[in-house]
Design an enzyme around this catalytic site. Structure first.
Site, PDB file in Angstrom:
ATOM      1  N   HIS A 165       0.806  -1.210   0.000  1.00 29.86           N
ATOM      2  CA  HIS A 165       0.000   0.000   0.000  1.00 29.86           C
ATOM      3  C   HIS A 165       0.848   1.272   0.000  1.00 29.86           C
ATOM      4  CE1 HIS A 165      -3.389  -2.686   1.733  1.00 29.86           C
ATOM      5  NE2 HIS A 165      -3.457  -2.611   0.413  1.00 29.86           N
ATOM      6  N   HIS A 220      -7.709  -7.905  -8.289  1.00 30.89           N
ATOM      7  CA  HIS A 220      -8.244  -8.717  -7.187  1.00 30.89           C
ATOM      8  C   HIS A 220      -8.514  -7.776  -6.014  1.00 30.89           C
ATOM      9  CE1 HIS A 220      -6.100 -11.570  -9.753  1.00 30.89           C
ATOM     10  NE2 HIS A 220      -6.887 -12.503  -9.276  1.00 30.89           N
ATOM     11  N   SER A 275      -6.550  -2.229  -0.973  1.00 28.41           N
ATOM     12  CA  SER A 275      -5.970  -1.482  -2.101  1.00 28.41           C
ATOM     13  C   SER A 275      -6.964  -0.558  -2.805  1.00 28.41           C
ATOM     14  CB  SER A 275      -5.349  -2.455  -3.109  1.00 28.41           C
ATOM     15  OG  SER A 275      -4.293  -3.175  -2.520  1.00 28.41           O
ATOM     16  N   GLU A 302     -13.395  -8.430  -8.602  1.00 24.71           N
ATOM     17  CA  GLU A 302     -13.391  -9.399  -7.506  1.00 24.71           C
ATOM     18  C   GLU A 302     -14.340 -10.538  -7.900  1.00 24.71           C
ATOM     19  OE1 GLU A 302     -12.823 -11.816  -4.793  1.00 24.71           O
ATOM     20  OE2 GLU A 302     -11.598  -9.997  -4.688  1.00 24.71           O
ATOM     21  N   ASP A 319     -13.670 -12.752 -13.090  1.00 19.25           N
ATOM     22  CA  ASP A 319     -12.317 -13.290 -13.009  1.00 19.25           C
ATOM     23  C   ASP A 319     -11.377 -12.376 -13.790  1.00 19.25           C
ATOM     24  OD1 ASP A 319      -9.959 -14.689 -13.045  1.00 19.25           O
ATOM     25  OD2 ASP A 319     -10.740 -16.449 -14.087  1.00 19.25           O
ATOM     26  N   ALA A 320     -10.452 -11.738 -13.092  1.00 21.82           N
ATOM     27  CA  ALA A 320      -9.575 -10.769 -13.745  1.00 21.82           C
ATOM     28  C   ALA A 320      -8.605 -11.407 -14.716  1.00 21.82           C
ATOM     29  CB  ALA A 320      -8.800  -9.978 -12.694  1.00 21.82           C
ATOM     30  N   ASP A 343      -2.649  -8.619  -7.640  1.00 20.57           N
ATOM     31  CA  ASP A 343      -2.313  -9.319  -6.395  1.00 20.57           C
ATOM     32  C   ASP A 343      -3.232 -10.535  -6.290  1.00 20.57           C
ATOM     33  OD1 ASP A 343      -1.668 -10.217  -3.907  1.00 20.57           O
ATOM     34  OD2 ASP A 343      -2.414  -8.473  -2.820  1.00 20.57           O
TER      35      ASP A 343
END
EC number: 2.1.1.266
Length: 285
Positions: free
Chosen positions: A18, A41, A104, A122, A146-147, A167
């Site tokens: 961060h 994510h 984040s 997410e 789903d990224a 991440d």
């Protein structure tokens, strides 16, 4: 998939990620044109460290807890990157309780300007519902998706400038993160001027060396590695440290990242000897 970030929220790895995320956004803010922040994510957006998951792991005690316990003088003597991070943490704690810790997406939206936009993914249904509850900002588009396939559908953004924070839950990755390497190659081909920041755990140095070799062989230029290891590499504790691989880091980011990590290391290290903090180029221009 069993991974839940609530167990790890506020640990040393979150602190490192961060702090550096805010510095990446600061550098993007230096130019007048708007940009897009993409979080692959996003998690829940905010976490309560007083609840059972965080209390069970206790990881925050050797992360953010150490920093908020510092004296006001120690905080004022910290680098600007650390001061900015701690001010935002204290802001949320004062608004929502001492157990609150941001994720984040929350940090990013605080660091962005009104002209900038965010896209946050997410894929876990229950976590996405928490994200929708916790992040209510007109600049942010939230996607239950789903990224690993969604990211390629949203880049390059119309703003042409921006940062992708990646991440993933690493229990889905194997050995030297082959899925991640493939995703980065595909994303870079679609958006070669984008800034990509990839957080990863350091548990086995040999595995990290294989990951770096794979990234080197991609031919992608300007790859910067930022690392903090709070334990020596050979300590069998599960998580010795973490890294942030940044592709196309903005001007002056490497110097600011190094200054921040060198300050963080003595405050977060787990024993008097061993461990390290470092910023180095994996691939230059």
């Amino acid at each position: 998939m069993n991974y839940r970030h609530h167990f790890h929220a506020g640990n040393f790895a979150d602190v490192m990620k961060h702090v550096l995320l805010l510095q990446l956004l600061n550098r993007l803010n230096a130019k007048d044109k708007p940009y897009r922040y993409i979080d692959t994510h996003g998690g829940a957006g905010k976490y309560d460290l007083s609840l059972a998951p965080a209390q069970k792991s206790g990881e925050f005690l050797t992360g953010i807890h150490r920093l908020v316990q510092l004296s006001e003088m120690e905080k004022r003597q910290a680098p600007e990157a650390i001061q900015q991070y701690l001010k935002l943490v204290e802001q949320l704690r004062s608004e929502e309780g001492k157990g609150s810790y941001p994720g984040s997406p929350w940090f990013a939206l605080q660091g962005m300007r009104e002209i900038d936009k965010a896209t946050i993914f997410e894929m876990q249904r229950d976590v996405f519902q928490q994200l929708r509850h916790n992040i209510r900002d007109k600049r942010a588009g939230l996607h239950e998706r789903d990224a690993y396939e969604g990211l390629l559908g949203v880049i390059p953004p119309k703003e042409k400038r921006g940062l992708v924070m990646i991440d993933p839950p690493y229990e889905l990755e194997r050995k030297d993160f082959p899925q991640l390497v493939e995703l980065l190659q595909q994303a870079y081909r679609k958006w070669p001027t984008g800034v990509f920041a990839v957080w990863y755990p350091i548990k086995d140095r040999a595995m990290i060396e294989r990951f770096e070799k794979k990234m080197f062989k991609t031919g992608i230029r300007r790859q910067l590695v930022c690392e903090i290891c709070v334990w020596p590499d050979d300590t069998p504790v599960g998580l010795n440290g973490c890294g942030l691989l940044v592709i196309n880091p903005p001007w002056q980011f490497s110097e600011q990242a190094d200054q921040a990590l060198q300050w963080l290391f003595p405050h977060l290290r787990m024993q008097e000897t061993g461990g390290h903090a470092a910023v180095r180029w994996l691939v230059g221009e």
